[in-house]
Design an enzyme around this catalytic site. Structure first.
Site, PDB file in Angstrom:
ATOM      1  N   GLU A 225      11.634   2.962  14.671  1.00 53.90           N
ATOM      2  CA  GLU A 225      10.604   3.898  14.188  1.00 53.90           C
ATOM      3  C   GLU A 225       9.368   3.720  15.051  1.00 53.90           C
ATOM      4  O   GLU A 225       9.406   3.005  16.059  1.00 53.90           O
ATOM      5  CB  GLU A 225      10.301   3.662  12.703  1.00 53.90           C
ATOM      6  CG  GLU A 225       9.771   2.277  12.377  1.00 53.90           C
ATOM      7  CD  GLU A 225       9.506   2.084  10.884  1.00 53.90           C
ATOM      8  OE1 GLU A 225       9.096   3.042  10.206  1.00 53.90           O
ATOM      9  OE2 GLU A 225       9.705   0.958  10.399  1.00 53.90           O
TER      10      GLU A 225
ATOM     11  N   TYR B  60       0.826  -1.203   0.000  1.00 52.40           N
ATOM     12  CA  TYR B  60       0.000   0.000   0.000  1.00 52.40           C
ATOM     13  C   TYR B  60       0.861   1.253   0.000  1.00 52.40           C
ATOM     14  O   TYR B  60       2.077   1.192   0.200  1.00 52.40           O
ATOM     15  CB  TYR B  60      -0.968   0.001   1.184  1.00 52.40           C
ATOM     16  CG  TYR B  60      -0.358   0.358   2.535  1.00 52.40           C
ATOM     17  CD1 TYR B  60       0.505  -0.508   3.189  1.00 52.40           C
ATOM     18  CD2 TYR B  60      -0.650   1.574   3.154  1.00 52.40           C
ATOM     19  CE1 TYR B  60       1.047  -0.184   4.432  1.00 52.40           C
ATOM     20  CE2 TYR B  60      -0.112   1.905   4.394  1.00 52.40           C
ATOM     21  CZ  TYR B  60       0.735   1.025   5.028  1.00 52.40           C
ATOM     22  OH  TYR B  60       1.283   1.347   6.246  1.00 52.40           O
TER      23      TYR B  60
ATOM     24  N   LEU C 258      10.859   1.762   7.670  1.00 47.73           N
ATOM     25  CA  LEU C 258      10.232   2.235   6.434  1.00 47.73           C
ATOM     26  C   LEU C 258      10.898   3.549   6.001  1.00 47.73           C
ATOM     27  O   LEU C 258      11.014   4.469   6.818  1.00 47.73           O
ATOM     28  CB  LEU C 258       8.728   2.475   6.628  1.00 47.73           C
ATOM     29  CG  LEU C 258       8.051   2.799   5.310  1.00 47.73           C
ATOM     30  CD1 LEU C 258       7.734   1.528   4.539  1.00 47.73           C
ATOM     31  CD2 LEU C 258       6.803   3.623   5.499  1.00 47.73           C
TER      32      LEU C 258
ATOM     33  N   LYS D 113       6.510  -1.484   2.270  1.00 50.53           N
ATOM     34  CA  LYS D 113       5.238  -0.960   2.789  1.00 50.53           C
ATOM     35  C   LYS D 113       4.136  -1.960   2.460  1.00 50.53           C
ATOM     36  O   LYS D 113       3.347  -1.764   1.524  1.00 50.53           O
ATOM     37  CB  LYS D 113       4.960   0.430   2.190  1.00 50.53           C
ATOM     38  CG  LYS D 113       4.010   1.256   3.038  1.00 50.53           C
ATOM     39  CD  LYS D 113       4.096   2.719   2.685  1.00 50.53           C
ATOM     40  CE  LYS D 113       3.035   3.548   3.366  1.00 50.53           C
ATOM     41  NZ  LYS D 113       3.119   3.653   4.803  1.00 50.53           N
TER      42      LYS D 113
HETATM   43  N1  PDD Z   1       2.365   5.254   7.608  1.00 51.53           N
HETATM   44  N2  PDD Z   1       7.004   4.152   9.322  1.00 51.53           N
HETATM   45  C1  PDD Z   1       5.872   3.416   9.288  1.00 51.53           C
HETATM   46  C2  PDD Z   1       5.876   2.057   9.914  1.00 51.53           C
HETATM   47  C3  PDD Z   1       4.719   3.942   8.673  1.00 51.53           C
HETATM   48  O1  PDD Z   1       3.595   3.193   8.614  1.00 51.53           O
HETATM   49  C4  PDD Z   1       4.755   5.260   8.116  1.00 51.53           C
HETATM   50  C5  PDD Z   1       3.571   5.885   7.447  1.00 51.53           C
HETATM   51  C6  PDD Z   1       5.959   5.985   8.183  1.00 51.53           C
HETATM   52  C7  PDD Z   1       6.103   7.369   7.592  1.00 51.53           C
HETATM   53  O2  PDD Z   1       6.139   7.335   6.193  1.00 51.53           O
HETATM   54  P1  PDD Z   1       5.677   8.587   5.305  1.00 51.53           P
HETATM   55  O3  PDD Z   1       6.420   9.775   5.802  1.00 51.53           O
HETATM   56  O4  PDD Z   1       6.050   8.212   3.921  1.00 51.53           O
HETATM   57  O5  PDD Z   1       4.174   8.734   5.512  1.00 51.53           O
HETATM   58  C8  PDD Z   1       7.053   5.395   8.799  1.00 51.53           C
HETATM   59  C9  PDD Z   1       1.192   5.661   6.865  1.00 51.53           C
HETATM   60  C10 PDD Z   1       0.868   7.111   6.965  1.00 51.53           C
HETATM   61  C11 PDD Z   1       0.045   4.718   7.226  1.00 51.53           C
HETATM   62  O6  PDD Z   1       0.324   3.550   7.418  1.00 51.53           O
HETATM   63  O7  PDD Z   1      -1.096   5.166   7.277  1.00 51.53           O
END
Ligand code: PDD
Length: 295
Positions: free
Chosen positions: A185, A37, A209, A153
């Site tokens: 994280e 996703y 991630l 992801k």
């Molecule tokens: N999640 N680390 C994890 C485990 C995440 O699920 C996310 C983002 C991030 C930050 O990534 P980015 O800056 O590209 O949004 C880091 C999204 C928002 C979600 O699962 O809804």
């Protein structure tokens, strides 16, 4: 339309109302969590860093050996149409691809004739209210029970879900994941710390991630001459930090002001958002209003 999901949504080449979008219960996303996703922010109907998000989508698809059902331009067309038809100026676009629906349940990949399932929708992008930002949020630490490809992801998010729920059960906003003594994280965010004026971030490895917001923060730090150190963050360093922030496409930058019930930082301002976090939030807003909203 639900208040959360705009109509139409995109499913396998068609735009249709959410209520009419259906897939088989034999879909491998449902049976195995076998899919990927993306979450892409949209400001003033302009999609932010769509190429980077689509590149990460491709890297994740490559990582799970699943062919991309759409080209980058094909995805962009889908995204643009969702943005155009949704009622909100600021949106969050969700994309998902699964390994499709076979006529049986078998762990190994289905035959090549089985098409991936592609799904996408728009939601309103709701930023953190100013009163919550002003106080920051509470977080807990939990052991990182995820697999060893956290750079992908993927939709199999059970360890993240359980970690986030543990935080919520304790009245906290996020769970910080600790593996082998290092903070990797958050359950759904990247984590930065500040110590003695230096911004620290964990390196991009297969155990974290690679956040798109993470990149923006490091770019903003560099362009404003903010010293940065990219290195693994020990749990002890996390607890001794002057500031801790969580970042993501939907949360932007949010100060974590207590960790496991203890205030972050020292002195009279302990347990309150720190100066660099406030400065970074302002740089981010300026960037958003001058660059992101202009496309
Ligand atoms: N999640 N680390 C994890 C485990 C995440 O699920 C996310 C983002 C991030 C930050 O990534 P980015 O800056 O590209 O949004 C880091 C999204 C928002 C979600 O699962 O809804």
């Amino acid at each position: 339309m639900t208040p959360y999901v705009a109509d139409p949504v995109y499913l396998n080449g068609q735009f249709k109302p959410l209520a009419e979008a259906s897939i088989s219960p034999l879909d491998r996303g449902f049976l195995y969590g076998d899919g990927v996703y993306e979450v892409i922010p949209v400001y003033s109907r302009r999609v932010f860093r769509v190429d980077e998000h689509l590149k990460r989508l491709q890297a994740t698809l490559d990582g799970i050996k699943l062919a991309n059902p759409l080209s980058a331009d094909g995805w962009k067309e889908v995204v643009f149409k969702l943005i155009e038809t949704a009622p909100w100026e600021d949106q969050s676009i969700y994309l998902q691809v699964t390994r499709g629906t076979d006529d049986k349940r078998d762990h190994a990949f289905p035959p090549a004739s089985v098409q991936p399932t592609a799904f996408a929708f728009s939601s309103p992008l709701v930023t953190t209210p100013a009163e919550i930002r002003a106080k920051g949020v509470a977080a807990i630490t939990v052991p990182d029970l995820r697999w060893s490809r956290c750079d992908l992801k993927v939709i199999s998010l059970l360890a993240n879900v359980l970690a986030r729920q543990q935080a919520v059960d304790q009245g906290c906003a996020e769970a910080l994941l600790i593996r082998d003594g290092f903070m990797k994280e958050g359950a759904a965010s990247n984590i930065f710390i500040v110590k003695d004026g230096v911004l620290h971030a964990p390196p991009k490895t297969h155990l974290m991630l690679p956040g798109i917001t993470y990149d923006v923060i490091l770019e903003l730090a560099e362009s404003h001459g903010q010293p940065v150190k990219i290195a693994e963050i020990e749990e002890t360093e996390l607890r001794a930090a002057d500031e801790v922030w969580m970042t993501s496409s939907t949360k932007e930058i949010l100060a974590i002001t207590t960790l496991d019930g203890q205030p972050i930082g020292n002195g009279p301002n302990a347990g309150q958002p720190g100066p660099l976090g406030k400065q970074m939030w302002q740089w981010y807003q300026d960037f958003k209003n001058t660059v992101m909203r202009k496309g």
